[in-house]
Design a protein around this motif. Sequence first.
Motif: not given
Length: 216
Positions: A117-140
């Motif tokens: 989520t941090q990486l995605a936010d740095k690259e093309h943030g701010p993130l929507a709620a579904h993007e935060v949820r997805y990037t958290r799943q990717v981190t897991a």
Amino acid sequence: MSRRWDRRLQCAAACAAIAAYAGLSHYCNSVAGVRGLGAALALAPMTVVAMILAWRTAPPAVAALVYAGLAGSIMGLWPVLRQNYPLINLVQDSSVYGLLGFTFGRSLLPGRVALCTQLADKEHGPLAAHEVRYTRQVTAAWTVFFFAVSAVSILLFVWAPLRIWSFYINFCVLPLVGAMFIAEYQVRRRVLPEVKRTGLLATVRVYLATSHQEPV
């Protein structure tokens, strides 16, 4: 244009060095009578990292003492290191991937922001709620992946012939990492088709920039 070619040449040189290191390491683990070379290869990465850290973080006199201490320790322990260099490789590799798993997993704790989520936010943030949820799943997913890589390495080292473990750690892990990136990219195209797509190198650059900042 010259910068682009410089980067390509640097990337090609790095890939060639990694391939040569992996090939020599596997050769040492598969053929008898090359323990000296195997020990030197096993010690090279951690020794180089320690020397660079000492040079960058300590005064020259202290760095020189560190270098002398490293040289003395290697010389004094050389018979033991030479005899047990596969174990050095195991500890080194499993520690790296275990640490990566720990880093990704720690960012999933309550009160923290997932690393992807941090990486995605740095690259093309701010993130929507579904993007935060997805990037958290990717981190897991990356957390499980890195811990699994480390666990498989340990299990193969204990239960399989040394050459099988060596083939896995030298020739399978990095392609598996690449396959993981590709698989995640394909899933992201389907789940988040509207999100701007970035390449692997761009993601790595963002990660390196983020890693120098205070953890969230």
